[in-house]
Design an enzyme around this catalytic site. Structure first.
Site, PDB file in Angstrom:
ATOM      1  N   LYS A   9      14.465  38.641 -30.001  1.00  0.00           N
ATOM      2  CA  LYS A   9      15.847  38.997 -29.653  1.00  0.00           C
ATOM      3  C   LYS A   9      16.800  37.936 -30.190  1.00  0.00           C
ATOM      4  O   LYS A   9      16.442  36.766 -30.358  1.00  0.00           O
ATOM      5  CB  LYS A   9      16.026  39.170 -28.148  1.00  0.00           C
ATOM      6  CG  LYS A   9      15.780  37.893 -27.326  1.00  0.00           C
ATOM      7  CD  LYS A   9      17.061  37.265 -26.838  1.00  0.00           C
ATOM      8  CE  LYS A   9      16.809  36.053 -25.978  1.00  0.00           C
ATOM      9  NZ  LYS A   9      16.820  34.770 -26.667  1.00  0.00           N
ATOM     10  N   ALA A  94      10.382  28.058 -30.337  1.00  0.00           N
ATOM     11  CA  ALA A  94      11.472  27.097 -30.095  1.00  0.00           C
ATOM     12  C   ALA A  94      12.626  27.323 -31.067  1.00  0.00           C
ATOM     13  O   ALA A  94      13.165  26.402 -31.664  1.00  0.00           O
ATOM     14  CB  ALA A  94      10.970  25.647 -30.183  1.00  0.00           C
ATOM     15  N   ALA A  95      12.983  28.606 -31.230  1.00  0.00           N
ATOM     16  CA  ALA A  95      13.975  28.987 -32.227  1.00  0.00           C
ATOM     17  C   ALA A  95      15.202  29.663 -31.632  1.00  0.00           C
ATOM     18  O   ALA A  95      16.204  29.847 -32.312  1.00  0.00           O
ATOM     19  CB  ALA A  95      13.335  29.914 -33.264  1.00  0.00           C
ATOM     20  N   GLY A  96      15.119  30.042 -30.357  1.00  0.00           N
ATOM     21  CA  GLY A  96      16.215  30.829 -29.785  1.00  0.00           C
ATOM     22  C   GLY A  96      16.044  32.315 -30.046  1.00  0.00           C
ATOM     23  O   GLY A  96      16.990  33.090 -29.918  1.00  0.00           O
ATOM     24  N   GLY A  99      10.670  34.462 -28.390  1.00  0.00           N
ATOM     25  CA  GLY A  99       9.297  34.896 -28.696  1.00  0.00           C
ATOM     26  C   GLY A  99       8.377  34.855 -27.484  1.00  0.00           C
ATOM     27  O   GLY A  99       7.679  35.829 -27.191  1.00  0.00           O
ATOM     28  N   GLY A 100       8.397  33.751 -26.753  1.00  0.00           N
ATOM     29  CA  GLY A 100       7.524  33.627 -25.582  1.00  0.00           C
ATOM     30  C   GLY A 100       7.875  34.662 -24.520  1.00  0.00           C
ATOM     31  O   GLY A 100       6.988  35.238 -23.883  1.00  0.00           O
ATOM     32  N   ALA A 102       9.337  37.599 -25.110  1.00  0.00           N
ATOM     33  CA  ALA A 102       8.956  38.917 -25.620  1.00  0.00           C
ATOM     34  C   ALA A 102       7.465  39.152 -25.394  1.00  0.00           C
ATOM     35  O   ALA A 102       7.052  40.242 -24.965  1.00  0.00           O
ATOM     36  CB  ALA A 102       9.283  39.019 -27.114  1.00  0.00           C
ATOM     37  N   ASP A 132      14.741  34.996 -19.838  1.00  0.00           N
ATOM     38  CA  ASP A 132      14.884  35.987 -20.907  1.00  0.00           C
ATOM     39  C   ASP A 132      13.929  37.166 -20.769  1.00  0.00           C
ATOM     40  O   ASP A 132      14.033  38.141 -21.522  1.00  0.00           O
ATOM     41  CB  ASP A 132      14.634  35.331 -22.274  1.00  0.00           C
ATOM     42  CG  ASP A 132      15.858  34.569 -22.772  1.00  0.00           C
ATOM     43  OD1 ASP A 132      16.972  34.843 -22.284  1.00  0.00           O
ATOM     44  OD2 ASP A 132      15.680  33.716 -23.671  1.00  0.00           O
TER      45      ASP A 132
END
Ligand code: C5P
Length: 285
Positions: A9, A94-96, A99-100, A102, A132
């Site tokens: 996202k 750790a990208a914004g 992923g974790g 999702a 999130d």
């Protein structure tokens, strides 16, 4: 073996307000699922295990948010049957890009299907896993508020493809919120309404208040933004606590052209379609 896809996202904007008593910050923004995919496979096993595809290491046991999701659903279902989860990760960490979260949402969906737990129950587990996860469980286009746990679906956005670039730094979300407090809760990077794609204009300006905090943690982020804006001839925006930067394009060709213009050295650069869901089961085996 059941399989699912989990979608990354982007926070198209993120307004932040002062820290609450519980340590979380009230946020408000439009979140959008995009076509960067992690793939999960869930099967019964002799004992619990979690692994990356090809034996690649992933966070182990309850350190892994997706595994915590499985354990939570299993507890609700009153099951103790061991489960094996395999994660094929494509979403940069750790990208914004969530992923974790999702992965955790897709794991809720898989375990819910396998153990007969209702979607409404999964929705009550989601916020316990992370701020999130409630959005990722619903996905698509939504206005998100509260600490991330209030998700109001919006009509899908049309005629937009994103160019998504992850500069070569990692930013941990808690560090970004802490830095934002220490900086005196500044307002962030803004794209004026008039410079937005037509379908987004009735949502007002886009603004990410965490931008100054992200730049304080990774100063090169501001150079990447300025460089991309010059190459793309349009404003670039930060997703969430970063370091992902993105901008809007009208179709895959235009976004692919923008990706081709990204300087060497990024962790990730891709033209990403918007998708209308956060996860989906692809094999019900
Ligand atoms: O909920 P999650 O585990 O993803 O949050 C990680 C950390 O990020 C929190 O412990 C908090 O420090 C910070 N955070 C925040 N406000 C939010 C979401 C996260 O301060 N709305």
């Amino acid at each position: 073996m059941m399989r699912a896809e989990a979608y990354a996202k982007v926070n198209l904007g993120l307004r932040v307000a002062g820290r609450r008593e519980d340590g979380f910050h009230p946020v408000s923004g439009i979140f959008q699922s995009i076509g960067i995919v992690d793939r999960l496979a869930l099967a019964g096993a002799e004992e619990d295990s979690i692994m990356g595809t090809g034996g690649r290491p992933v966070a182990d046991g309850l350190d892994n948010l997706a595994f915590r999701a499985l354990a939570a659903v299993r507890a609700v279902a009153g099951s103790s049957a061991p489960l094996e989860l395999t994660l094929d990760k494509e979403i940069p960490v750790a990208a914004g890009l969530g992923g974790g979260s999702a992965d955790a949402a897709a794991a809720l969906g898989l375990a819910g299907r396998r153990l007969g737990v209702e979607p409404a129950t999964l929705a009550t587990i989601a916020p316990q896993l992370g701020s999130d996860v409630p959005f990722c469980l619903i996905g698509g286009t939504a206005r998100v508020s509260g600490r991330g746990d209030i998700v109001t679906p919006l009509d899908p956005l049309t005629d937009i493809v994103l160019a998504v670039v992850v500069p070569p730094v990692e930013i941990a979300t808690p560090a970004a919120f802490r830095a934002w407090d220490e900086l005196g809760q500044p307002q962030g990077l803004r794209i004026k309404q008039s410079a937005l794609p037509p379908v987004l204009r009735d949502q007002g300006d886009l603004q990410n208040d965490l931008y100054p905090a992200a730049v304080s943690l990774a100063p090169e982020l501001d150079d990447w933004r300025a460089d991309l804006e010059e190459r793309w001839g349009r404003p670039a925006m930060l997703s969430g606590s970063g370091p992902t930067l993105y901008s809007f394009f009208v179709d895959q060709d235009e976004a692919a052209g923008a990706v081709a213009a990204v300087p060497a050295g990024s962790r990730f650069a891709e033209a990403c379609d918007l998708v209308a869901f956060g996860w989906r089961i692809t094999d019900d085996g």
